[in-house]
Design an enzyme around this catalytic site. Structure first.
Site, PDB file in Angstrom:
ATOM      1  CB  ILE A 145      43.812  51.067  40.938  1.00  0.00           C
ATOM      2  CG1 ILE A 145      43.781  50.451  39.544  1.00  0.00           C
ATOM      3  CG2 ILE A 145      43.816  52.586  40.882  1.00  0.00           C
ATOM      4  CD1 ILE A 145      42.522  50.779  38.763  1.00  0.00           C
ATOM      5  CD  GLU A 164      35.273  34.876  38.947  1.00  0.00           C
ATOM      6  OE1 GLU A 164      35.190  33.836  39.585  1.00  0.00           O
ATOM      7  OE2 GLU A 164      36.026  35.820  39.226  1.00  0.00           O
ATOM      8  CG  ASP A 177      33.076  42.463  40.866  1.00  0.00           C
ATOM      9  OD1 ASP A 177      33.494  41.862  41.867  1.00  0.00           O
ATOM     10  OD2 ASP A 177      33.790  43.223  40.178  1.00  0.00           O
ATOM     11  N   GLY A 213      43.889  40.502  38.415  1.00  0.00           N
ATOM     12  CA  GLY A 213      45.143  39.827  38.061  1.00  0.00           C
ATOM     13  C   GLY A 213      45.967  39.548  39.301  1.00  0.00           C
ATOM     14  N   GLY A 233      40.291  32.751  30.593  1.00  0.00           N
ATOM     15  CA  GLY A 233      40.414  32.797  32.050  1.00  0.00           C
ATOM     16  C   GLY A 233      40.142  34.171  32.642  1.00  0.00           C
ATOM     17  CD  GLU A 253      44.271  50.554  48.054  1.00  0.00           C
ATOM     18  OE1 GLU A 253      44.534  51.424  48.868  1.00  0.00           O
ATOM     19  OE2 GLU A 253      43.499  50.738  47.089  1.00  0.00           O
ATOM     20  CE  LYS A 263      35.494  40.545  43.862  1.00  0.00           C
ATOM     21  NZ  LYS A 263      36.007  40.541  42.533  1.00  0.00           N
ATOM     22  CE  LYS A 320      35.713  44.795  42.165  1.00  0.00           C
ATOM     23  NZ  LYS A 320      36.049  44.342  40.801  1.00  0.00           N
ATOM     24  CB  THR A 375      44.565  33.605  41.259  1.00  0.00           C
ATOM     25  OG1 THR A 375      43.981  32.504  40.582  1.00  0.00           O
ATOM     26  CG2 THR A 375      45.278  34.486  40.281  1.00  0.00           C
TER      27      THR A 375
HETATM   28  N1  HSE Z   1      35.845  39.649  38.509  1.00  0.00           N
HETATM   29  C1  HSE Z   1      36.510  40.864  38.886  1.00  0.00           C
HETATM   30  C2  HSE Z   1      36.677  41.733  37.652  1.00  0.00           C
HETATM   31  C3  HSE Z   1      37.840  40.547  39.503  1.00  0.00           C
HETATM   32  O1  HSE Z   1      36.476  41.234  36.530  1.00  0.00           O
HETATM   33  O2  HSE Z   1      36.983  42.914  37.761  1.00  0.00           O
HETATM   34  C4  HSE Z   1      38.470  41.700  40.256  1.00  0.00           C
HETATM   35  O3  HSE Z   1      37.688  42.140  41.335  1.00  0.00           O
END
Ligand code: HSE
Length: 407
Positions: free
Chosen positions: A131, A185, A196, A297, A182, A124, A100, A200, A11
């Protein structure tokens, strides 16, 4: 002309190729760099794809080609992404990534390596998708001392919570819907368990506070325990529920955590809904600032990656200086941090007085649910809350209150 190789034609990878091709002239006009994709590395073939002649299966072709000056790593995961990134940097090629997981795990080492070889390691797109937040922290806000970052950094969980709130649905049902659309995941654990967002906030905190924040040190809770009952109480309080990734610094003390919070209506994060992300930053001179936009995205993420590619291309030979102190920043134990707690308990509201004997004065919350009641504690530490909760009977759940103006 600057020749680019893209590792991974999924993607984000296909988005990167599309952005470079579609916006080639405007990137050239704005930055003076003439970007050209020479190779795309993927295990698969893409018959009929307009870029099929660029597909290669062997990384050696890329790393040994002296024409390649910038490598885009959008494979995800740690291996072989780490080895490929390391080898590209050792060969003096700059690397731009949206990965990440890799930045949180090995970003310090890869930035050091870039510096040693006059190259750049830029990421970035690793936080907040499209963003701009890494570059502002690195450059625009370099004159400020940042003392707080609070982010909605995961689009999947924000979509799930928004949908639960708007439609009164249960977590499992919305998760299934998000997977079908979609957004989530197939294995959504990293999103819904908060991992996640944790990676970050570790990256953003390392950059903002100047020393390596190890993501494995960050206290992390996900959203899997949030129910439609919690949502009813949140609405009764005029609040909403958000998975917040928070970090702060006071003098040399840094604390960080990821957990669901009850957010007030006048909080800038209240209205951040769906797959959108937002990062609230407070600086000692700047005051409050908020960065808002699409946190995931194809096009949005690819746009951030390609901006890094342009910067890497503009600084060939010297590299972009971007790093933090590689020593591990010790994090303050969250157990001493104070806040109010919203608590749900089994039984009838009249049992509130029993809770008051344990928690001290509490505020009841009326949501008219059978067989249970809710209340908000006074300000107490996490440790004090745990001690009280272990003495109380029938606690069904707890969510932290985000009170920006104090109580
Ligand atoms: N799985 C992550 C989210 C994708 O839902 O924010 C972007 O890092």
């Amino acid at each position: 002309m600057v020749q680019v190789a893209v590792l991974g034609y999924g993607t984000v990878g296909s988005g990167v190729v599309e952005v470079i091709n579609t916006n080639h002239d405007s990137i050239l006009e704005k930055t003076g760099v003439d970007l050209h994709v020479k190779y795309i590395l993927d295990l698969r073939d893409f018959p009929g794809d307009p870029n099929q002649e660029k597909i290669v299966h062997d990384y050696e072709v890329i790393v040994n080609d002296p024409q390649i000056q910038v490598v885009v790593e959008v494979m995800g995961g740690t291996e072989p992404a780490f080895t490929f990134s390391r080898r590209a940097l050792e060969a003096g090629k700059s690397v731009c990534t949206s990965n990440k997981e890799l930045v949180a795990r090995h970003g310090t080492q890869l930035q050091q390596l870039a510096k040693e070889h006059g190259a750049s390691y830029l990421f970035e797109a690793s936080c907040g998708g499209g963003i701009p937040i890494i570059r502002p922290l690195r450059t625009s806000l370099s004159a400020d001392v940042i003392d707080e970052i609070t982010g909605i950094l995961n689009g999947t969980t924000n979509y799930i919570l928004s949908k639960m709130i708007d439609e009164g649905l249960e977590f499992d049902d919305v998760l299934r819907d998000a997977q079908q659309k979609g957004y989530a995941e197939r294995n959504p654990e990293a999103d819904i368990e908060g991992h996640d967002a944790c990676r970050k906030i570790a990256i953003l905190s390392s950059l903002a506070y100047g020393k390596r924040v190890d993501f494995t040190d960050i206290y992390t809770e996900g959203i899997t325990k949030i129910t439609s009952a919690d949502i009813r109480y949140a609405k009764a309080m005029g609040r909403t529920i958000k998975l917040l990734a928070y970090s702060s610094r006071q003098k040399d003390q840094v604390m960080a955590m990821v957990a669901p919070y009850l957010v007030e209506k006048d909080d800038p994060l209240f209205a951040v809904n769906g797959v959108f992300n937002a990062i609230f930053v407070h600086g000692n001179m700047l005051g409050d600032a908020m960065f808002y936009g699409q946190g995931a995205g194809k096009e949005a993420t690819a746009s951030a990656v390609v901006a890094d590619v342009a910067e890497a291309a503009q600084t060939l030979g010297t590299g972009v200086v971007s790093s933090w102190d590689p020593h591990r920043q010790e994090l303050k134990d969250v157990s001493g941090t104070k806040k109010r707690f919203f608590v749900r308990a089994k039984g009838a509201a009249r049992e509130l007085s029993e809770m008051e004997q344990i928690f001290g004065a509490v505020e009841p919350v009326e949501a008219e649910l059978d067989g249970e009641f809710g209340f908000v504690t006074g300000v107490m530490s996490e440790q004090e809350y745990e001690t009280c909760a272990s003495q109380a009977q029938g606690i069904l759940g707890m969510i932290r209150m985000r009170d920006r103006k104090g109580v």
